[in-house]
Design a protein around this motif. Structure first.
Motif, PDB file in Angstrom:
ATOM      1  N   ALA A  31       0.950  -1.124  -0.085  1.00  0.00           N
ATOM      2  CA  ALA A  31      -0.140  -0.052  -0.033  1.00  0.00           C
ATOM      3  C   ALA A  31       0.958   1.002  -0.125  1.00  0.00           C
ATOM      4  N   HIS A  32       1.719   1.262   0.774  1.00  0.00           N
ATOM      5  CA  HIS A  32       2.759   2.502   0.836  1.00  0.00           C
ATOM      6  C   HIS A  32       3.624   2.722  -0.487  1.00  0.00           C
ATOM      7  N   LEU A  33       3.874   1.668  -0.782  1.00  0.00           N
ATOM      8  CA  LEU A  33       4.828   1.744  -1.978  1.00  0.00           C
ATOM      9  C   LEU A  33       3.915   2.144  -3.140  1.00  0.00           C
ATOM     10  N   ALA A  34       2.785   1.677  -3.516  1.00  0.00           N
ATOM     11  CA  ALA A  34       1.871   2.100  -4.297  1.00  0.00           C
ATOM     12  C   ALA A  34       1.632   3.623  -4.324  1.00  0.00           C
ATOM     13  N   ALA A  35       1.525   4.060  -2.729  1.00  0.00           N
ATOM     14  CA  ALA A  35       1.064   5.427  -2.911  1.00  0.00           C
ATOM     15  C   ALA A  35       2.507   6.306  -3.241  1.00  0.00           C
ATOM     16  N   ALA A  36       3.605   5.860  -2.571  1.00  0.00           N
ATOM     17  CA  ALA A  36       4.918   6.629  -3.299  1.00  0.00           C
ATOM     18  C   ALA A  36       4.956   6.491  -4.685  1.00  0.00           C
ATOM     19  N   ALA A  37       4.892   5.262  -5.174  1.00  0.00           N
ATOM     20  CA  ALA A  37       4.911   5.390  -6.907  1.00  0.00           C
ATOM     21  C   ALA A  37       4.045   6.368  -7.417  1.00  0.00           C
ATOM     22  N   SER A  38       2.786   6.687  -6.802  1.00  0.00           N
ATOM     23  CA  SER A  38       2.022   7.499  -7.632  1.00  0.00           C
ATOM     24  C   SER A  38       2.605   8.844  -7.351  1.00  0.00           C
ATOM     25  N   ARG A  39       2.910   8.985  -6.262  1.00  0.00           N
ATOM     26  CA  ARG A  39       3.505  10.414  -6.043  1.00  0.00           C
ATOM     27  C   ARG A  39       4.733  10.784  -6.883  1.00  0.00           C
ATOM     28  N   LEU A  40       5.607  10.126  -6.804  1.00  0.00           N
ATOM     29  CA  LEU A  40       6.718  10.157  -7.882  1.00  0.00           C
ATOM     30  C   LEU A  40       6.397  10.163  -9.417  1.00  0.00           C
ATOM     31  N   LYS A  41       5.374   9.264  -9.889  1.00  0.00           N
ATOM     32  CA  LYS A  41       5.004   9.480 -11.339  1.00  0.00           C
ATOM     33  C   LYS A  41       4.213  11.075 -11.523  1.00  0.00           C
ATOM     34  N   ALA A  42       3.491  11.618 -10.490  1.00  0.00           N
ATOM     35  CA  ALA A  42       3.059  12.589 -10.952  1.00  0.00           C
ATOM     36  C   ALA A  42       3.810  13.711 -10.786  1.00  0.00           C
ATOM     37  N   ALA A  43       4.743  13.632  -9.795  1.00  0.00           N
ATOM     38  CA  ALA A  43       5.755  14.710  -9.844  1.00  0.00           C
ATOM     39  C   ALA A  43       6.556  14.699 -10.981  1.00  0.00           C
ATOM     40  N   LEU A  44       6.931  13.700 -11.639  1.00  0.00           N
ATOM     41  CA  LEU A  44       7.664  13.344 -12.982  1.00  0.00           C
ATOM     42  C   LEU A  44       7.136  13.987 -14.070  1.00  0.00           C
ATOM     43  N   ASP A  45       5.613  13.513 -14.003  1.00  0.00           N
ATOM     44  CA  ASP A  45       4.610  13.962 -15.268  1.00  0.00           C
ATOM     45  C   ASP A  45       4.455  15.360 -15.476  1.00  0.00           C
ATOM     46  N   SER A  46       4.674  16.045 -14.373  1.00  0.00           N
ATOM     47  CA  SER A  46       4.486  17.595 -14.143  1.00  0.00           C
ATOM     48  C   SER A  46       5.861  18.417 -14.586  1.00  0.00           C
TER      49      SER A  46
END
Length: 304
Positions: free
Chosen positions: A288-303
């Motif tokens: 659960a925590h790694l999925a949340a971290a992955a979403s944050r990282l992907k959102a940051a890099l996409d922006s």
């Protein structure tokens, strides 16, 4: 004189010209001649086969306009250009040096030709034992003046090209450094958010995050949930270490530096999990925590 372009460098410069705008083969040849102030111009037999090879590799594509192929760079071509940004900056400096060297050779040739002309005229005047008439001297002076003017123009153009290449190389290096700093700051910010989220959840993941981000030793987690009371000497939530992974020297390639940071994260968590073990419940919590971290990282890099 050594080749103007070392092995593989003409390929890189062709991608740069097509990144500026779509062009047909003749226009590419003309632009190369302009960049070298007319001192160098590749043949069609040099340029067209390389364009065809770039197209076969998927780095460029072409459309037919007015019976001619107009080449355009693809996303894969732009990616290769970005990956070789430092090499492109060095190439700009090499081109500047090549233009300067060619201009110097032309200058020496002009000076030598002018000197030879003066000596020949003096020898001819001495041999005939007569003065050269005024009209002949006027013609000689005009020829010499024209030669000097041509040399000055070549030197001026070479100087302008040298300054432009130097400025572009400096700008490319500055942009690469800024991109690297932005990527590093973003990774550290997201790592701090990840550590805070792990710390709030407690349990094994909080301990792992503290050990990874804080640089401390991983504490042993209880096998069963404990009561909400905590002893007076219990450890405080782990605090992010802003100097984490500073031993990883920047490579100049932000994407590669990000891969190295992720490798460090993976190795640290794997080591902690191997040393202390992971239960099925802890694995579900980790997912659960790694999925949340992955979403944050992907959102940051996409922006970015």
């Amino acid at each position: 004189m050594p080749p103007v372009f070392a092995h593989g460098r003409l390929r890189l410069y062709l991608l740069k010209l097509l990144d500026e705008a779509p062009r047909h083969g003749y226009e590419v040849i003309r632009l190369l001649e302009e960049r070298f102030q007319g001192l160098y111009a590749p043949s069609a037999g040099t340029v067209y086969p390389r364009l065809a090879k770039l197209e076969a590799e998927g780095l460029v594509t072409h459309a037919t306009e007015g019976g001619r192929k107009v080449y355009s760079i693809t996303e894969a071509g732009r990616a290769e250009l970005a990956d070789r940004g430092g090499e492109l900056a060095d190439l700009e400096l090499e081109i500047r040096d090549s233009v300067t060297e060619l201009a110097a050779e032309i200058r020496d040739d002009v000076r030598g030709a002018a000197g030879d002309l003066r000596r020949e005229m003096r020898a001819a005047a001495s041999a005939s034992a007569t003065r050269v008439d005024d009209e002949s001297w006027k013609t000689i002076k005009e020829e010499m003046s024209k030669a000097r003017q041509e040399w000055k123009e070549q030197a001026r153009r070479a100087k302008d090209e040298s300054r432009r290449a130097r400025e572009e190389a400096q700008q490319a290096r500055r942009q690469a450094k800024e991109a690297q700093e932005r990527a590093r700051e973003e990774v550290q910010r997201i790592a701090g958010q990840l550590q805070e989220q792990f710390a709030k959840s407690g349990g094994v993941l909080g301990s792992l995050a503290g050990a990874w981000l804080g640089g401390g030793t991983t504490p042993t987690a209880p096998t069963q949930p404990t009561a909400p009371t905590a002893p007076a000497d219990s450890a405080a939530p782990p605090v992010a270490d802003t100097g984490w992974a500073e031993d990883l020297a920047p490579t100049g390639d932000p994407a590669r530096d990000l891969d190295r940071l992720l490798d460090r994260f993976r190795d640290d968590v794997r080591d902690a999990a191997r040393d202390h073990g992971v239960s099925a419940a802890q694995l579900a919590e980790a997912r659960a925590h790694l999925a949340a971290a992955a979403s944050r990282l992907k959102a940051a890099l996409d922006s970015a």
